[in-house]
Scaffold this motif. Structure first.
Motif, PDB file in Angstrom:
ATOM      1  N   LYS A   2     -10.432  -5.196   1.536  1.00  0.00           N
ATOM      2  CA  LYS A   2      -9.018  -4.573   1.719  1.00  0.00           C
ATOM      3  C   LYS A   2      -8.590  -4.163   1.048  1.00  0.00           C
ATOM      4  O   LYS A   2      -8.801  -4.528  -0.386  1.00  0.00           O
ATOM      5  CB  LYS A   2      -7.925  -6.146   2.243  1.00  0.00           C
ATOM      6  N   GLU A  24      -0.855  -3.865   3.387  1.00  0.00           N
ATOM      7  CA  GLU A  24      -2.357  -3.730   3.946  1.00  0.00           C
ATOM      8  C   GLU A  24      -1.969  -3.009   4.405  1.00  0.00           C
ATOM      9  O   GLU A  24      -1.630  -2.159   5.428  1.00  0.00           O
ATOM     10  CB  GLU A  24      -2.801  -4.965   4.055  1.00  0.00           C
ATOM     11  N   TYR A  26      -4.658   0.224   6.385  1.00  0.00           N
ATOM     12  CA  TYR A  26      -5.783  -0.453   8.072  1.00  0.00           C
ATOM     13  C   TYR A  26      -6.639   1.119   7.777  1.00  0.00           C
ATOM     14  O   TYR A  26      -8.153   0.665   7.792  1.00  0.00           O
ATOM     15  CB  TYR A  26      -4.481  -0.357   9.409  1.00  0.00           C
ATOM     16  N   ALA A  27      -6.463   2.169   7.551  1.00  0.00           N
ATOM     17  CA  ALA A  27      -7.224   2.829   7.881  1.00  0.00           C
ATOM     18  C   ALA A  27      -7.147   4.093   7.048  1.00  0.00           C
ATOM     19  O   ALA A  27      -5.788   4.567   6.630  1.00  0.00           O
ATOM     20  CB  ALA A  27      -7.108   4.428   9.426  1.00  0.00           C
ATOM     21  N   THR A  40      -2.781   5.176   7.030  1.00  0.00           N
ATOM     22  CA  THR A  40      -2.117   4.283   8.003  1.00  0.00           C
ATOM     23  C   THR A  40      -1.980   2.505   8.224  1.00  0.00           C
ATOM     24  O   THR A  40      -3.246   2.213   7.549  1.00  0.00           O
ATOM     25  CB  THR A  40      -3.276   3.948   9.328  1.00  0.00           C
ATOM     26  N   MET A  42      -1.383  -0.999   8.284  1.00  0.00           N
ATOM     27  CA  MET A  42      -1.166  -2.179   9.228  1.00  0.00           C
ATOM     28  C   MET A  42      -0.521  -2.463  10.008  1.00  0.00           C
ATOM     29  O   MET A  42      -1.340  -2.903  11.594  1.00  0.00           O
ATOM     30  CB  MET A  42      -1.458  -3.744   8.503  1.00  0.00           C
ATOM     31  N   ASP A  43       0.857  -1.914  10.299  1.00  0.00           N
ATOM     32  CA  ASP A  43       1.775  -2.152  10.741  1.00  0.00           C
ATOM     33  C   ASP A  43       1.874  -0.776  11.344  1.00  0.00           C
ATOM     34  O   ASP A  43       3.082  -0.710  12.651  1.00  0.00           O
ATOM     35  CB  ASP A  43       3.140  -2.495  10.233  1.00  0.00           C
TER      36      ASP A  43
END
Length: 57
Positions: A2, A24, A26-27, A40, A42-43
């Motif tokens: 991650k 963290e 996400y993308a 992006t 995680m939220d």
């Protein structure tokens, strides 16, 4: 693996990114003309950061 966001404390955009420190990722998206990557979290929040501020864990 991650990835997390670790804003440069001396960076120009630190105030903008500080609330997201340690979150963290996400993308990853495109890199702009200034060398900042669209990410992006995680939220769902989208921010731009330099590659050196994206840390693998």
């Amino acid at each position: 693996m991650k990835w997390v966001l670790r804003p440069d404390r001396n960076g120009v955009h630190h105030a903008e990114l500080a609330p997201h420190d340690g979150k963290e990722i996400y993308a990853f998206g495109d890199t702009d003309a200034n060398g900042r990557v669209e990410i992006t979290l995680m939220d769902g929040t989208r921010v731009r950061a330099r590659r050196g501020e994206l840390i693998p864990c």
